[in-house]
Design a protein around this motif. Structure first.
Motif, mmCIF file in Angstrom:
data_model
loop_
_atom_site.group_PDB
_atom_site.id
_atom_site.type_symbol
_atom_site.label_atom_id
_atom_site.label_comp_id
_atom_site.label_asym_id
_atom_site.label_seq_id
_atom_site.Cartn_x
_atom_site.Cartn_y
_atom_site.Cartn_z
ATOM 1 N N LYS A 261 0.832 -1.206 0.000
ATOM 2 C CA LYS A 261 0.000 0.000 0.000
ATOM 3 C C LYS A 261 0.865 1.253 0.000
ATOM 4 O O LYS A 261 0.618 2.192 -0.766
ATOM 5 C CB LYS A 261 -0.912 -0.007 1.225
ATOM 6 C CG LYS A 261 -1.738 1.259 1.383
ATOM 7 C CD LYS A 261 -2.540 1.230 2.679
ATOM 8 C CE LYS A 261 -3.285 2.550 2.885
ATOM 9 N NZ LYS A 261 -4.016 2.556 4.188
ATOM 10 N N GLU A 262 1.884 1.278 0.855
ATOM 11 C CA GLU A 262 2.738 2.460 0.950
ATOM 12 C C GLU A 262 3.567 2.667 -0.315
ATOM 13 O O GLU A 262 3.849 3.800 -0.699
ATOM 14 C CB GLU A 262 3.666 2.349 2.169
ATOM 15 C CG GLU A 262 2.944 2.283 3.503
ATOM 16 C CD GLU A 262 2.017 3.456 3.732
ATOM 17 O OE1 GLU A 262 2.314 4.558 3.229
ATOM 18 O OE2 GLU A 262 0.995 3.290 4.418
ATOM 19 N N LEU A 263 3.946 1.576 -0.966
ATOM 20 C CA LEU A 263 4.740 1.679 -2.191
ATOM 21 C C LEU A 263 3.872 1.728 -3.444
ATOM 22 O O LEU A 263 4.398 1.788 -4.557
ATOM 23 C CB LEU A 263 5.711 0.496 -2.285
ATOM 24 C CG LEU A 263 6.782 0.426 -1.192
ATOM 25 C CD1 LEU A 263 7.668 -0.790 -1.399
ATOM 26 C CD2 LEU A 263 7.623 1.695 -1.165
ATOM 27 N N GLN A 264 2.553 1.659 -3.246
ATOM 28 C CA GLN A 264 1.594 1.720 -4.353
ATOM 29 C C GLN A 264 1.864 0.620 -5.382
ATOM 30 O O GLN A 264 1.894 0.852 -6.588
ATOM 31 C CB GLN A 264 1.629 3.102 -5.014
ATOM 32 C CG GLN A 264 1.319 4.243 -4.045
ATOM 33 C CD GLN A 264 1.301 5.601 -4.710
ATOM 34 O OE1 GLN A 264 1.004 5.716 -5.895
ATOM 35 N NE2 GLN A 264 1.619 6.644 -3.949
ATOM 36 N N LEU A 265 2.063 -0.579 -4.869
ATOM 37 C CA LEU A 265 2.297 -1.747 -5.714
ATOM 38 C C LEU A 265 1.091 -2.675 -5.657
ATOM 39 O O LEU A 265 0.383 -2.730 -4.655
ATOM 40 C CB LEU A 265 3.553 -2.497 -5.249
ATOM 41 C CG LEU A 265 4.869 -1.725 -5.348
ATOM 42 C CD1 LEU A 265 5.990 -2.517 -4.706
ATOM 43 C CD2 LEU A 265 5.201 -1.412 -6.801
ATOM 44 N N ARG A 266 0.880 -3.420 -6.730
ATOM 45 C CA ARG A 266 -0.276 -4.308 -6.810
ATOM 46 C C ARG A 266 0.096 -5.781 -6.911
ATOM 47 O O ARG A 266 -0.719 -6.639 -6.602
ATOM 48 C CB ARG A 266 -1.141 -3.926 -8.025
ATOM 49 C CG ARG A 266 -1.753 -2.530 -7.921
ATOM 50 C CD ARG A 266 -2.638 -2.247 -9.120
ATOM 51 N NE ARG A 266 -3.257 -0.922 -9.031
ATOM 52 C CZ ARG A 266 -4.074 -0.423 -9.960
ATOM 53 N NH1 ARG A 266 -4.365 -1.144 -11.044
ATOM 54 N NH2 ARG A 266 -4.594 0.783 -9.808
ATOM 55 N N ARG A 267 1.298 -6.074 -7.355
ATOM 56 C CA ARG A 267 1.690 -7.467 -7.538
ATOM 57 C C ARG A 267 2.937 -7.784 -6.724
ATOM 58 O O ARG A 267 3.813 -6.939 -6.563
ATOM 59 C CB ARG A 267 1.949 -7.769 -9.012
ATOM 60 C CG ARG A 267 0.691 -7.763 -9.873
ATOM 61 C CD ARG A 267 0.997 -8.199 -11.289
ATOM 62 N NE ARG A 267 1.899 -7.257 -11.954
ATOM 63 C CZ ARG A 267 2.370 -7.425 -13.183
ATOM 64 N NH1 ARG A 267 2.037 -8.516 -13.868
ATOM 65 N NH2 ARG A 267 3.163 -6.525 -13.726
ATOM 66 N N VAL A 268 2.985 -9.002 -6.234
ATOM 67 C CA VAL A 268 4.147 -9.452 -5.471
ATOM 68 C C VAL A 268 4.588 -10.810 -6.002
ATOM 69 O O VAL A 268 3.761 -11.663 -6.336
ATOM 70 C CB VAL A 268 3.819 -9.540 -3.959
ATOM 71 C CG1 VAL A 268 2.674 -10.510 -3.705
ATOM 72 C CG2 VAL A 268 5.046 -9.963 -3.171
ATOM 73 N N HIS A 269 5.887 -10.998 -6.122
ATOM 74 C CA HIS A 269 6.458 -12.271 -6.564
ATOM 75 C C HIS A 269 7.386 -12.775 -5.468
ATOM 76 O O HIS A 269 8.253 -12.029 -4.999
ATOM 77 C CB HIS A 269 7.250 -12.097 -7.864
ATOM 78 C CG HIS A 269 6.421 -11.586 -9.006
ATOM 79 N ND1 HIS A 269 5.624 -12.406 -9.773
ATOM 80 C CD2 HIS A 269 6.260 -10.330 -9.504
ATOM 81 C CE1 HIS A 269 5.013 -11.680 -10.699
ATOM 82 N NE2 HIS A 269 5.378 -10.418 -10.553
ATOM 83 N N HIS B 232 14.416 -21.620 -6.773
ATOM 84 C CA HIS B 232 13.611 -21.383 -7.974
ATOM 85 C C HIS B 232 14.524 -21.429 -9.198
ATOM 86 O O HIS B 232 15.663 -20.959 -9.168
ATOM 87 C CB HIS B 232 12.919 -20.027 -7.870
ATOM 88 C CG HIS B 232 11.893 -19.790 -8.941
ATOM 89 N ND1 HIS B 232 12.233 -19.387 -10.208
ATOM 90 C CD2 HIS B 232 10.544 -19.903 -8.929
ATOM 91 C CE1 HIS B 232 11.135 -19.256 -10.938
ATOM 92 N NE2 HIS B 232 10.099 -19.567 -10.182
ATOM 93 N N GLU B 233 14.038 -22.000 -10.288
ATOM 94 C CA GLU B 233 14.881 -22.241 -11.460
ATOM 95 C C GLU B 233 15.507 -20.954 -11.995
ATOM 96 O O GLU B 233 16.704 -20.911 -12.308
ATOM 97 C CB GLU B 233 14.051 -22.915 -12.559
ATOM 98 C CG GLU B 233 14.889 -23.462 -13.708
ATOM 99 C CD GLU B 233 15.849 -24.552 -13.278
ATOM 100 O OE1 GLU B 233 16.908 -24.676 -13.910
ATOM 101 O OE2 GLU B 233 15.543 -25.263 -12.299
ATOM 102 N N LEU C 58 22.080 -17.027 -10.274
ATOM 103 C CA LEU C 58 23.163 -17.104 -9.296
ATOM 104 C C LEU C 58 24.337 -17.924 -9.809
ATOM 105 O O LEU C 58 25.489 -17.675 -9.435
ATOM 106 C CB LEU C 58 22.641 -17.703 -7.985
ATOM 107 C CG LEU C 58 21.617 -16.861 -7.215
ATOM 108 C CD1 LEU C 58 21.123 -17.618 -5.993
ATOM 109 C CD2 LEU C 58 22.216 -15.524 -6.802
ATOM 110 N N GLU C 59 24.057 -18.889 -10.676
ATOM 111 C CA GLU C 59 25.127 -19.749 -11.179
ATOM 112 C C GLU C 59 25.941 -19.104 -12.290
ATOM 113 O O GLU C 59 27.017 -19.599 -12.629
ATOM 114 C CB GLU C 59 24.535 -21.072 -11.681
ATOM 115 C CG GLU C 59 24.054 -21.990 -10.564
ATOM 116 C CD GLU C 59 23.432 -23.271 -11.091
ATOM 117 O OE1 GLU C 59 23.194 -23.326 -12.329
ATOM 118 O OE2 GLU C 59 23.191 -24.189 -10.299
#
Length: 202
Positions: free
Chosen positions: A106-114, A120-121, A127-128
């Motif tokens: 809400k504070e960052l006005q974002l709607r999606r989160v991953h 994770h592939e 990283l590799e």
């Protein structure tokens, strides 16, 4: 001006006002602290409407009163098209309390989160691509330092044993002295004891 040339440039406290203004106007990839950025935005030293995007690190620390939240509000007032992304490598901080993730978004006005675990592939492949060159230095403890360390370990052992003894209905097997060496230990303790936090004595 691209990101590869001249690459990431840093705006520090030692940089003069005119130099920072020229740096902003030339564009590119710029790293700046929240304290410096908020001052430059309020003084119109940086053309907010020309910013292509902002990346915020340590998003778990964002609150309604944080500088990052204020910066985002000012940014969105003049720039609706620029992107905004926030990253956190400490997900344990957004699992306790009253809807912490919702409040941050809400504070960052974002709607999606991953949420990507390290296995994770996509994360694994990234990283590799570049192996980290780790150099470990070991500092021997003096006798007084060893005595202090031994005393702290004893106190921690007794404290954790008391917590486990007085809260047998909870799964507290993960609470041990070894895990206390990590920064997230206090958050783990709070999360584990959250159901009976009002009963935990001093």
């Amino acid at each position: 001006m691209g990101c590869r040339r001249p690459g990431l440039r840093i705006v520090g406290y030692e940089m003069g006002k005119r130099d920072s203004q020229d740096l902003y106007k030339n564009g590119g990839l710029i790293s700046v602290t929240s304290r410096i950025l908020i001052v430059d935005v309020l003084q119109s030293d940086i053309p907010t409407e020309l910013i292509m995007g902002i990346i915020i690190l340590h998003a778990e620390k964002v609150t309604a009163l944080s500088l990052e939240a204020f910066i985002v509000r000012l940014y969105r007032e003049k720039n609706k098209a620029g992107f905004l992304k926030a990253f956190s490598d400490q997900p344990e901080h957004i699992t306790s309390g009253m809807s912490p993730l919702k409040n941050i978004m809400k504070e960052l006005q974002l709607r999606r989160v991953h949420i990507y675990p390290r296995f994770h592939e996509d994360v694994k492949k990234t990283l590799e691509t570049r192996k980290v060159d780790a150099i470990e230095f070991y500092q021997h403890l003096t006798e007084p330092m060893e005595a202090i360390h031994h005393a702290i370990v004893q106190y921690m052992t007794v404290t954790l044993s008391e917590l486990k003894r007085s809260n047998k209905i909870l799964e507290l097997d993960d609470l041990n002295v070894e895990s206390a060496y990590f920064h997230s230990f206090d958050a783990v303790v709070r999360r584990q004891l959250d159901p009976v936090w009002h009963k935990v004595g001093p």
